[in-house]
Design a protein around this motif. Structure first.
Motif, PDB file in Angstrom:
ATOM      1  N   TYR A 131      20.975   5.461  11.337  1.00 58.24           N
ATOM      2  CA  TYR A 131      19.529   5.264  11.245  1.00 58.24           C
ATOM      3  C   TYR A 131      19.120   4.946   9.806  1.00 58.24           C
ATOM      4  CZ  TYR A 131      14.554   6.486  11.949  1.00 58.24           C
ATOM      5  OH  TYR A 131      13.184   6.471  12.010  1.00 58.24           O
ATOM      6  N   THR A 132      19.628   5.724   8.866  1.00 59.84           N
ATOM      7  CA  THR A 132      19.255   5.501   7.468  1.00 59.84           C
ATOM      8  C   THR A 132      19.848   4.207   6.938  1.00 59.84           C
ATOM      9  OG1 THR A 132      21.118   6.870   6.693  1.00 59.84           O
ATOM     10  CG2 THR A 132      19.009   7.961   7.020  1.00 59.84           C
ATOM     11  N   ASP A 133      21.070   3.844   7.371  1.00 62.42           N
ATOM     12  CA  ASP A 133      21.672   2.585   6.937  1.00 62.42           C
ATOM     13  C   ASP A 133      20.840   1.401   7.401  1.00 62.42           C
ATOM     14  OD1 ASP A 133      23.702   3.901   5.672  1.00 62.42           O
ATOM     15  OD2 ASP A 133      25.220   3.486   7.195  1.00 62.42           O
ATOM     16  N   GLN A 134      20.291   1.479   8.616  1.00 62.67           N
ATOM     17  CA  GLN A 134      19.454   0.388   9.114  1.00 62.67           C
ATOM     18  C   GLN A 134      18.178   0.260   8.287  1.00 62.67           C
ATOM     19  OE1 GLN A 134      18.779   0.804  13.334  1.00 62.67           O
ATOM     20  NE2 GLN A 134      20.861   0.216  13.865  1.00 62.67           N
ATOM     21  N   LEU A 135      17.566   1.378   7.954  1.00 56.25           N
ATOM     22  CA  LEU A 135      16.346   1.327   7.145  1.00 56.25           C
ATOM     23  C   LEU A 135      16.599   0.746   5.760  1.00 56.25           C
ATOM     24  CD1 LEU A 135      14.509   4.665   8.011  1.00 56.25           C
ATOM     25  CD2 LEU A 135      13.587   2.364   8.244  1.00 56.25           C
ATOM     26  N   LYS A 136      17.743   1.057   5.179  1.00 54.11           N
ATOM     27  CA  LYS A 136      18.060   0.537   3.853  1.00 54.11           C
ATOM     28  C   LYS A 136      18.293  -0.971   3.868  1.00 54.11           C
ATOM     29  CE  LYS A 136      19.987   4.930   2.387  1.00 54.11           C
ATOM     30  NZ  LYS A 136      21.221   5.714   2.204  1.00 54.11           N
ATOM     31  N   ALA A 137      18.606  -1.518   5.032  1.00 52.95           N
ATOM     32  CA  ALA A 137      18.822  -2.959   5.138  1.00 52.95           C
ATOM     33  C   ALA A 137      17.520  -3.724   5.341  1.00 52.95           C
ATOM     34  CB  ALA A 137      19.772  -3.256   6.308  1.00 52.95           C
ATOM     35  N   ALA A 138      16.453  -3.017   5.716  1.00 56.85           N
ATOM     36  CA  ALA A 138      15.209  -3.676   6.140  1.00 56.85           C
ATOM     37  C   ALA A 138      14.402  -4.207   4.974  1.00 56.85           C
ATOM     38  CB  ALA A 138      14.355  -2.697   6.937  1.00 56.85           C
ATOM     39  N   GLN A 139      13.774  -5.356   5.193  1.00 57.29           N
ATOM     40  CA  GLN A 139      12.717  -5.809   4.299  1.00 57.29           C
ATOM     41  C   GLN A 139      11.354  -5.623   4.967  1.00 57.29           C
ATOM     42  OE1 GLN A 139      13.214  -9.379   2.102  1.00 57.29           O
ATOM     43  NE2 GLN A 139      15.364  -9.008   1.685  1.00 57.29           N
ATOM     44  N   ILE A 140      11.357  -5.594   6.296  1.00 58.43           N
ATOM     45  CA  ILE A 140      10.145  -5.305   7.057  1.00 58.43           C
ATOM     46  C   ILE A 140      10.472  -4.201   8.063  1.00 58.43           C
ATOM     47  CG2 ILE A 140       8.432  -6.191   8.699  1.00 58.43           C
ATOM     48  CD1 ILE A 140       8.880  -8.974   7.542  1.00 58.43           C
ATOM     49  N   VAL A 141       9.645  -3.161   8.119  1.00 55.48           N
ATOM     50  CA  VAL A 141       9.788  -2.118   9.131  1.00 55.48           C
ATOM     51  C   VAL A 141       8.578  -2.168  10.052  1.00 55.48           C
ATOM     52  CG1 VAL A 141       9.857   0.372   9.579  1.00 55.48           C
ATOM     53  CG2 VAL A 141      11.197  -0.603   7.700  1.00 55.48           C
ATOM     54  N   VAL A 142       8.840  -2.274  11.349  1.00 55.68           N
ATOM     55  CA  VAL A 142       7.787  -2.245  12.363  1.00 55.68           C
ATOM     56  C   VAL A 142       7.803  -0.866  13.018  1.00 55.68           C
ATOM     57  CG1 VAL A 142       6.988  -3.192  14.550  1.00 55.68           C
ATOM     58  CG2 VAL A 142       7.905  -4.728  12.798  1.00 55.68           C
ATOM     59  N   ILE A 143       6.691  -0.155  12.917  1.00 52.49           N
ATOM     60  CA  ILE A 143       6.578   1.169  13.536  1.00 52.49           C
ATOM     61  C   ILE A 143       6.022   0.993  14.945  1.00 52.49           C
ATOM     62  CG2 ILE A 143       5.572   3.470  13.363  1.00 52.49           C
ATOM     63  CD1 ILE A 143       7.505   2.882  11.122  1.00 52.49           C
ATOM     64  N   SER A 144       6.809   1.363  15.941  1.00 53.32           N
ATOM     65  CA  SER A 144       6.400   1.234  17.339  1.00 53.32           C
ATOM     66  C   SER A 144       5.887   2.563  17.883  1.00 53.32           C
ATOM     67  CB  SER A 144       7.588   0.756  18.186  1.00 53.32           C
ATOM     68  OG  SER A 144       8.615   1.739  18.196  1.00 53.32           O
ATOM     69  N   HIS A 145       5.323   2.526  19.093  1.00 54.41           N
ATOM     70  CA  HIS A 145       4.829   3.720  19.780  1.00 54.41           C
ATOM     71  C   HIS A 145       3.832   4.498  18.926  1.00 54.41           C
ATOM     72  CE1 HIS A 145       9.086   3.371  21.627  1.00 54.41           C
ATOM     73  NE2 HIS A 145       8.228   2.764  22.435  1.00 54.41           N
ATOM     74  N   ILE A 146       2.991   3.780  18.190  1.00 48.49           N
ATOM     75  CA  ILE A 146       2.044   4.462  17.300  1.00 48.49           C
ATOM     76  C   ILE A 146       1.002   5.257  18.077  1.00 48.49           C
ATOM     77  CG2 ILE A 146       2.378   2.820  15.418  1.00 48.49           C
ATOM     78  CD1 ILE A 146      -0.264   1.507  16.224  1.00 48.49           C
ATOM     79  N   ASP A 147       0.752   4.866  19.342  1.00 44.42           N
ATOM     80  CA  ASP A 147      -0.216   5.596  20.149  1.00 44.42           C
ATOM     81  C   ASP A 147       0.306   6.964  20.567  1.00 44.42           C
ATOM     82  OD1 ASP A 147       1.666   3.987  21.612  1.00 44.42           O
ATOM     83  OD2 ASP A 147       0.589   4.483  23.466  1.00 44.42           O
ATOM     84  N   CYS A 148       1.622   7.186  20.418  1.00 46.30           N
ATOM     85  CA  CYS A 148       2.232   8.465  20.796  1.00 46.30           C
ATOM     86  C   CYS A 148       2.569   9.336  19.581  1.00 46.30           C
ATOM     87  CB  CYS A 148       3.508   8.209  21.598  1.00 46.30           C
ATOM     88  SG  CYS A 148       3.253   7.295  23.139  1.00 46.30           S
TER      89      CYS A 148
END
Length: 334
Positions: A147-164
């Motif tokens: 999970y953390t390795d994927q975040l470190k690769a990101a230039q854009i992060v999309v946060i999903s399920h914000i209504d929950c």
């Protein structure tokens, strides 16, 4: 297969951990396709039965291909290259989306797709990672290495399920943005996966990470020798992003460290923004999570390796740190 293309195809990697909402986001992105364009999708399923392809509309103007079995990020590149080459040559798309499995390492995939072979064919856009906002409160979930390795690769992060998202999730979200500000350029809150393609249509910044042998090994090489880039343990890397320097080490899990020596070493560091690590110690597996306000450490489950990462905004003597880190090992002579 040799590709002949009049122009490089804008290419988006849409990645994220299991169940984050990648396919939902992809469906909304595809709905924005202009009538006169052809868009293509390469999807990767870890198992042998494809499901996601059935969720993507097969109407005219879309070309969808699945690569089943294994992970195109880190398995043999040949099946991925063949599938991608065929998709491009047969469909001649105006835009391409690649959705790796949730168990994938998108940084490795991006590294493959920016090699010279693809540079005249693919115009890589900013790498997108989808994160389930409703699970940000779950420390066991967000602290997984993958999970953390994927975040470190990101230039854009999309946060999903914000209504929950709960209040606890919102608080964790603010902490996440602070923790990864050295990596992520843009954060997008997606209501039911709805994101405008223009928000994602930005150039991928060049990768500046180079994985190399430990600095101690390099110092014993002749100056005239080229330092090889490697991917097996142990290794170190130093990368820069948005004014920050990130130095990291990954070491074999069989290496065991003296807990109190290690704690003293990490506490003695100066001028850092963040220190995170996980180590096999003589007190059991321990994680370290330091920020300028507090030094936290705790017992954790066994990890796949020993690792530590330091974020700072000034030059550091990394060889000195590595030497002192290796001195914390038990049975160092092994």
């Amino acid at each position: 297969m040799k590709l002949i293309a009049s122009r490089a195809v804008p290419t988006h990697i849409i990645s994220g951990f299991l169940g984050a909402g990648k396919t939902t986001l992809l469906q909304h992105l595809l709905s924005q396709k202009p009538e006169n364009e052809v868009w293509a999708v390469l999807m990767n399923e870890f198992g042998q039965i494809g499901v996601d392809q059935q969720l993507i509309s097969q109407q005219q103007g879309y070309a969808v291909k699945e690569l089943l079995g294994g992970c195109l990020c880190c398995s043999s590149q040949l099946p991925m290259q063949i599938a991608l080459s065929r998709l491009l040559s047969e469909s001649k798309p105006d835009r391409l989306f690649i959705e790796p499995t949730g168990l994938g390492h998108p940084a490795q995939l991006l590294e493959q797709l920016t090699e010279p072979h693809w540079q005249k064919t693919l115009d890589m856009r900013a790498l997108v990672i989808v994160v389930d906002g409703s699970r940000l409160h779950d420390q066991a979930w967000v602290e997984q290495n993958l999970y953390t390795d994927q975040l470190k690769a990101a230039q854009i992060v999309v946060i999903s399920h914000i209504d929950c998202m709960s209040d606890e999730d919102r608080e964790a979200y603010l902490e996440l943005k602070q923790e990864y500000k050295a990596y992520v350029r843009h954060w997008i809150e997606a209501d039911h996966g709805i994101v405008n393609i223009q928000q994602l249509d930005m150039i991928q910044q060049p990768l500046q990470r180079k994985i190399q042998p430990l600095l101690k090994q390099q110092s014993m090489q002749a100056n005239s020798e080229d330092v090889p880039a490697i991917k097996q343990l142990p290794y170190h890397y130093v990368e820069t992003s948005q004014g920050y320097t990130v130095a990291g080490w990954k070491l074999p899990k069989r290496w065991q460290f003296k807990f109190y020596d290690l704690l003293d070493l990490l506490c003695a560091q100066q001028d850092w923004v963040r220190i995170k690590g996980i180590f096999n110690t003589d007190q059991g597996w321990k994680s370290f999570n330091f920020n300028p306000q507090q030094f936290n450490y705790k017992s954790v489950e066994e990890s796949i390796d020993n690792r530590v990462e330091i974020i700072c905004q000034s030059n550091q003597d990394w060889l000195l740190f590595e030497t002192e880190l290796l001195a914390c090992r038990l049975n160092e002579a092994e």
